[in-house]
Design an enzyme around this catalytic site. Sequence first.
Site, PDB file in Angstrom:
ATOM      1  N   CYS A  65      20.138  26.207  21.408  1.00  0.00           N
ATOM      2  CA  CYS A  65      18.909  26.164  20.614  1.00  0.00           C
ATOM      3  C   CYS A  65      17.652  25.972  21.451  1.00  0.00           C
ATOM      4  CB  CYS A  65      19.019  25.073  19.550  1.00  0.00           C
ATOM      5  SG  CYS A  65      20.459  25.296  18.487  1.00  0.00           S
ATOM      6  N   HIS A  89      11.380  19.830  17.202  1.00  0.00           N
ATOM      7  CA  HIS A  89      12.664  20.513  17.069  1.00  0.00           C
ATOM      8  C   HIS A  89      13.325  20.166  15.737  1.00  0.00           C
ATOM      9  CE1 HIS A  89      16.387  22.435  18.240  1.00  0.00           C
ATOM     10  NE2 HIS A  89      17.059  21.340  17.923  1.00  0.00           N
ATOM     11  N   GLU A 115      14.458  12.170  17.722  1.00  0.00           N
ATOM     12  CA  GLU A 115      13.233  12.800  18.223  1.00  0.00           C
ATOM     13  C   GLU A 115      12.016  11.950  17.892  1.00  0.00           C
ATOM     14  OE1 GLU A 115      11.009  17.171  18.395  1.00  0.00           O
ATOM     15  OE2 GLU A 115      12.616  16.834  16.926  1.00  0.00           O
ATOM     16  N   LYS A 174      10.981  24.267  10.489  1.00  0.00           N
ATOM     17  CA  LYS A 174      12.344  24.598  10.068  1.00  0.00           C
ATOM     18  C   LYS A 174      12.565  24.260   8.595  1.00  0.00           C
ATOM     19  CE  LYS A 174      14.686  24.062  14.558  1.00  0.00           C
ATOM     20  NZ  LYS A 174      13.587  23.563  15.434  1.00  0.00           N
ATOM     21  N   HIS A 186      16.779  27.017  10.740  1.00  0.00           N
ATOM     22  CA  HIS A 186      16.953  26.853  12.181  1.00  0.00           C
ATOM     23  C   HIS A 186      17.457  28.153  12.783  1.00  0.00           C
ATOM     24  CE1 HIS A 186      17.779  25.390  16.031  1.00  0.00           C
ATOM     25  NE2 HIS A 186      18.793  24.575  15.814  1.00  0.00           N
ATOM     26  N   PHE A 209      22.704  22.401  22.191  1.00  0.00           N
ATOM     27  CA  PHE A 209      24.044  21.916  22.465  1.00  0.00           C
ATOM     28  C   PHE A 209      24.279  21.876  23.972  1.00  0.00           C
ATOM     29  CE2 PHE A 209      26.336  23.306  18.275  1.00  0.00           C
ATOM     30  CZ  PHE A 209      25.600  22.364  17.570  1.00  0.00           C
TER      31      PHE A 209
END
Length: 413
Positions: free
Chosen positions: A163, A303, A314, A335, A340, A399
């Site tokens: 991502c 994010h 975050e 998002k 996403h 990831f």
Amino acid sequence: MSRRVVVTGVGLISALGIGTEETWSGLKQGLTGIGRITQFDAENFACKIAGEVKNFDPLNWVEKKEARKMGRFIHFAIAAAEFAMKNAGLRVDASNAEQVGVYIGSGIGGFEVIEREHKNLLEKGPDRISPFFIPATIINLASGYVSIRTGAKGPNSATATACTTSTHSIGDSFKIIQRGDAVAMICGGTEAAITPMGIGGFAAMRALSTKNDSPGTASRPWDKDRDGFVVGEGAGILVLEDLEYAKARGAPILAEIVGYGMSADAYHITAGSEDGDGIIRVMRNAIRDARIPPEAIDYINAHATSTPVGDPLEALAIKKTFGEHAKKLAVSSTKSMHGHLLGGAGGLEAGVTVLAIRDQIAPPTINLSQPDEGCDLDFVPNQARPMRIDYALSNSFGFGGTNGSLVFKRYSG
């Protein structure tokens, strides 16, 4: 002396619209592009919702014979690159071809082609696998096709960092121009993973929202009632240029890119460390690269994916990075409206960040009714906000613990 780099074009395709201004208009209005999955029968899936790009016809950009040789993620990349180049007024010809590069990544690539051709293998045998199977699916073919179709002969690459893919593509392109290896880069990311294996795989990880009865409110970053992310699809492509080159050709300058940071969590394949270490370091690295104090940042496109673990982490990292200034920041996650985009997320969101600077408007985080514990920043809830934005930060985390942050600046000559 390193060169200054500016953004002259933005090309966006998302669940909110096919085209930059259509997507941006939807975001400013706080609309949602998330609905029931129509690309396959999802009735037996735990998650039945996604941010699909509606009414996308690749034949508007690619000849029919060629379109059949490409995965959907490549179609999106070609279309978004065309939007970005038109926006920038950039043409590739003999005078600049060797100095214009392409750097477009994807987290997954041609998932739907892999599934289709695997079915052909099982049902019809190996002789019925398409000869275009491999080039239709591998990630660097988004860059390859854009390069071939535009004639761009400069640096050509692709990244696949989950991502964070698009953010790394844009950041690396920024550095390519900064060191003088190109005068312009067509860069970003693309994704088309709304397929049975894509949705099924993320659902098996229990990463997705299952608010199937209310698709439009399912993606709700920082909200107490969030239960996972919603998969989106589309592309976000930027045209970056050496400032002097852009000025010489009279290009529109939307913003300046001034900072790029990378970091690794070195902790877990899907979760960041509880102290937010990797996120803190990537934001600090980007701000350091921009040569500005943290207090200069006005807006963060976060994010935040609407997951129970990721969102407060975050928020914690932002508070640790910015201290008291964190309370003055506008922080939003778009998002909540488009879902996403996985490897395409950073490209779309970097483009949105540039448009936020251009129009001096922070897009909202919709569906934020009751912020969760620890989620106590100004998340621009539910309504866009006109505000002064001189510097903005765009975050992406992937990831494997791979992180990227970009700093954009309002161009002032």
